[in-house]
Design a protein around this motif. Structure first.
Motif, mmCIF file in Angstrom:
data_model
loop_
_atom_site.group_PDB
_atom_site.id
_atom_site.type_symbol
_atom_site.label_atom_id
_atom_site.label_comp_id
_atom_site.label_asym_id
_atom_site.label_seq_id
_atom_site.Cartn_x
_atom_site.Cartn_y
_atom_site.Cartn_z
ATOM 1 N N ARG A 142 1.137 -1.037 0.106
ATOM 2 C CA ARG A 142 -0.192 -0.364 -0.401
ATOM 3 C C ARG A 142 1.112 1.328 -0.075
ATOM 4 O O ARG A 142 0.318 2.126 -0.769
ATOM 5 C CB ARG A 142 -1.123 -0.041 0.905
ATOM 6 C CG ARG A 142 -1.770 -0.963 0.623
ATOM 7 C CD ARG A 142 -2.475 -1.257 2.181
ATOM 8 N NE ARG A 142 -3.764 0.306 2.320
ATOM 9 C CZ ARG A 142 -4.958 0.851 2.963
ATOM 10 N NH1 ARG A 142 -4.933 -0.274 4.420
ATOM 11 N NH2 ARG A 142 -5.307 2.091 3.139
ATOM 12 N N LYS A 143 1.526 1.211 0.907
ATOM 13 C CA LYS A 143 2.540 2.409 0.558
ATOM 14 C C LYS A 143 4.087 2.436 -0.691
ATOM 15 O O LYS A 143 3.904 3.581 -1.351
ATOM 16 C CB LYS A 143 4.095 2.410 1.680
ATOM 17 C CG LYS A 143 3.014 2.343 3.403
ATOM 18 C CD LYS A 143 3.906 1.961 4.455
ATOM 19 C CE LYS A 143 3.269 2.014 5.741
ATOM 20 N NZ LYS A 143 4.581 1.783 7.559
ATOM 21 N N MET A 144 4.236 1.687 -1.375
ATOM 22 C CA MET A 144 4.384 1.508 -2.627
ATOM 23 C C MET A 144 4.223 1.772 -3.277
ATOM 24 O O MET A 144 4.337 2.927 -4.215
ATOM 25 C CB MET A 144 5.174 -0.098 -2.466
ATOM 26 C CG MET A 144 5.665 0.221 -4.209
ATOM 27 S SD MET A 144 5.579 -1.156 -4.355
ATOM 28 C CE MET A 144 4.669 -2.667 -4.900
ATOM 29 N N SER A 145 1.976 1.477 -3.437
ATOM 30 C CA SER A 145 1.856 2.388 -4.543
ATOM 31 C C SER A 145 1.648 3.785 -4.113
ATOM 32 O O SER A 145 2.081 4.101 -5.291
ATOM 33 C CB SER A 145 0.875 1.694 -4.448
ATOM 34 O OG SER A 145 0.689 0.455 -4.884
ATOM 35 N N ALA A 146 1.182 3.786 -3.237
ATOM 36 C CA ALA A 146 1.501 5.673 -3.202
ATOM 37 C C ALA A 146 2.438 5.961 -3.732
ATOM 38 O O ALA A 146 2.096 7.312 -3.919
ATOM 39 C CB ALA A 146 0.878 5.510 -1.225
ATOM 40 N N ALA A 147 3.854 6.092 -2.790
ATOM 41 C CA ALA A 147 4.220 6.462 -3.471
ATOM 42 C C ALA A 147 4.759 6.420 -4.922
ATOM 43 O O ALA A 147 5.312 7.413 -5.410
ATOM 44 C CB ALA A 147 5.923 5.493 -2.425
ATOM 45 N N LEU A 148 4.948 5.440 -5.187
ATOM 46 C CA LEU A 148 4.943 5.247 -6.778
ATOM 47 C C LEU A 148 4.550 6.495 -7.471
ATOM 48 O O LEU A 148 4.584 7.656 -8.232
ATOM 49 C CB LEU A 148 5.112 4.062 -7.318
ATOM 50 C CG LEU A 148 5.896 2.938 -6.939
ATOM 51 C CD1 LEU A 148 5.690 1.531 -7.091
ATOM 52 C CD2 LEU A 148 6.766 3.457 -7.903
ATOM 53 N N ALA A 149 3.559 6.942 -6.722
ATOM 54 C CA ALA A 149 1.718 7.272 -7.517
ATOM 55 C C ALA A 149 2.408 8.918 -7.688
ATOM 56 O O ALA A 149 2.052 9.970 -8.278
ATOM 57 C CB ALA A 149 0.483 7.182 -7.401
ATOM 58 N N GLU A 150 2.750 9.066 -6.708
ATOM 59 C CA GLU A 150 3.425 10.375 -5.743
ATOM 60 C C GLU A 150 4.575 10.895 -6.530
ATOM 61 O O GLU A 150 4.427 11.711 -7.405
ATOM 62 C CB GLU A 150 3.478 10.583 -4.954
ATOM 63 C CG GLU A 150 3.638 11.975 -4.208
ATOM 64 C CD GLU A 150 3.652 12.147 -2.597
ATOM 65 O OE1 GLU A 150 3.938 13.167 -2.132
ATOM 66 O OE2 GLU A 150 3.572 11.364 -1.768
ATOM 67 N N SER A 186 -6.031 9.163 -18.980
ATOM 68 C CA SER A 186 -6.094 10.389 -18.032
ATOM 69 C C SER A 186 -4.828 10.111 -17.404
ATOM 70 O O SER A 186 -4.334 9.563 -17.480
ATOM 71 C CB SER A 186 -7.541 10.032 -17.598
ATOM 72 O OG SER A 186 -7.390 9.476 -16.746
ATOM 73 N N ASP A 187 -4.742 11.518 -17.090
ATOM 74 C CA ASP A 187 -3.569 11.104 -15.684
ATOM 75 C C ASP A 187 -4.076 11.195 -14.221
ATOM 76 O O ASP A 187 -3.027 11.136 -13.220
ATOM 77 C CB ASP A 187 -2.770 13.430 -15.734
ATOM 78 C CG ASP A 187 -2.365 13.369 -17.296
ATOM 79 O OD1 ASP A 187 -1.757 12.507 -17.629
ATOM 80 O OD2 ASP A 187 -3.009 14.386 -17.173
ATOM 81 N N LEU A 188 -5.021 10.393 -13.901
ATOM 82 C CA LEU A 188 -5.415 9.866 -12.948
ATOM 83 C C LEU A 188 -4.653 8.930 -12.245
ATOM 84 O O LEU A 188 -4.413 7.506 -13.566
ATOM 85 C CB LEU A 188 -7.063 9.095 -13.774
ATOM 86 C CG LEU A 188 -7.679 8.686 -11.908
ATOM 87 C CD1 LEU A 188 -7.979 9.844 -10.901
ATOM 88 C CD2 LEU A 188 -8.627 7.775 -12.155
ATOM 89 N N THR A 189 -3.818 8.956 -11.603
ATOM 90 C CA THR A 189 -3.287 7.764 -10.749
ATOM 91 C C THR A 189 -3.588 8.203 -9.068
ATOM 92 O O THR A 189 -3.963 8.720 -8.084
ATOM 93 C CB THR A 189 -1.484 8.454 -11.149
ATOM 94 O OG1 THR A 189 -0.716 7.488 -10.592
ATOM 95 C CG2 THR A 189 -1.028 9.440 -10.467
ATOM 96 N N GLY A 190 -2.718 6.911 -8.261
ATOM 97 C CA GLY A 190 -2.724 6.552 -7.139
ATOM 98 C C GLY A 190 -4.171 6.308 -6.832
ATOM 99 O O GLY A 190 -4.853 6.657 -5.247
ATOM 100 N N VAL A 191 -5.501 5.758 -7.420
ATOM 101 C CA VAL A 191 -6.615 5.693 -7.139
ATOM 102 C C VAL A 191 -6.402 4.268 -6.012
ATOM 103 O O VAL A 191 -5.552 3.080 -6.336
ATOM 104 C CB VAL A 191 -7.083 5.313 -8.434
ATOM 105 C CG1 VAL A 191 -8.713 4.886 -7.445
ATOM 106 C CG2 VAL A 191 -7.309 6.133 -9.036
#
Length: 200
Positions: A142-150, A186-191
């Motif tokens: 979960r932390k990895m996905s959020a960090a990569l998206a950011e 789209s540029d949607l990321t971090g969902v």
């Protein structure tokens, strides 16, 4: 809805019931699908359903070395969608799941960037009765996905997380993946998409 047609989709941990459920969705829309897992017999049987569209990539061990070798071979070949189903096993006794998942994204990053693609980690919601290694891996993923998206949002690669309950309907997970694919332009990321049980 945006189709999977003509896209290249890489499914890690494909030899599971969710991988089986996703496969006809991709094949019916004429996507090229690469299946990776340790169960070579099951992968081969899956690939036989549409040998002109499906490639199977059996690996003996989930090791960082093998994942990096995959990346060296793949290089910049366009990859539209990376779906990581490895966490669906809900076990990580050797504490390698988070590291292998990150290595997989790093290995295929050039291909994802080339196609302006998306990486989706499907990580079941952990519970107290789960393997302790998996509970730790769930938190790390979960932390990895959020960090990569950011941090990677300017590189044209999008990162998303689907978090099904242990009793979730697999059709709901397929719909979530389709929804993400629908927004590929789209540029949607971090969902992060939580999926409850049918009783919720």
């Amino acid at each position: 809805m945006t189709s999977f047609a003509g896209k290249t989709i890489f499914v890690a941990g494909a030899a599971c019931s969710l991988g089986e459920r996703l496969l006809p969705v991709f094949v019916d829309q004429q996507a090229r699908v690469i299946l990776m897992d340790q169960d070579s017999d099951r992968l081969q049987n899956m690939a036989m359903r549409a040998p002109n569209l499906i490639e199977h990539l059996p690996i003996r061990l989930l090791s960082l070395a093998q994942i990096r070798q995959l990346g060296a071979i793949w290089d910049e070949e366009p990859l539209h969608l990376l779906i990581n189903l490895l966490p669906m096993r809900r076990q990580d006794p050797e504490h390698v799941l988070a590291g292998v998942s990150l290595a997989l994204i790093e290995a295929l990053h050039l291909g994802l960037k080339s196609a302006r693609g998306a990486a989706i980690n499907v990580v079941p919601q952990a519970h107290g009765a789960d393997d302790i290694g998996f509970q730790m891996a769930e938190s790390a993923l979960r932390k990895m996905s959020a960090a990569l998206a950011e941090t990677d949002c300017k590189c044209a690669v999008r990162f998303h997380l689907i978090r099904p309950h242990s009793a979730s309907d697999e059709n709901a997970i397929v719909q979530a993946i389709s929804w993400i694919n629908h927004r590929d332009a789209s540029d949607l990321t971090g969902v992060e998409i939580p999926i409850g049980s049918p009783a919720d």
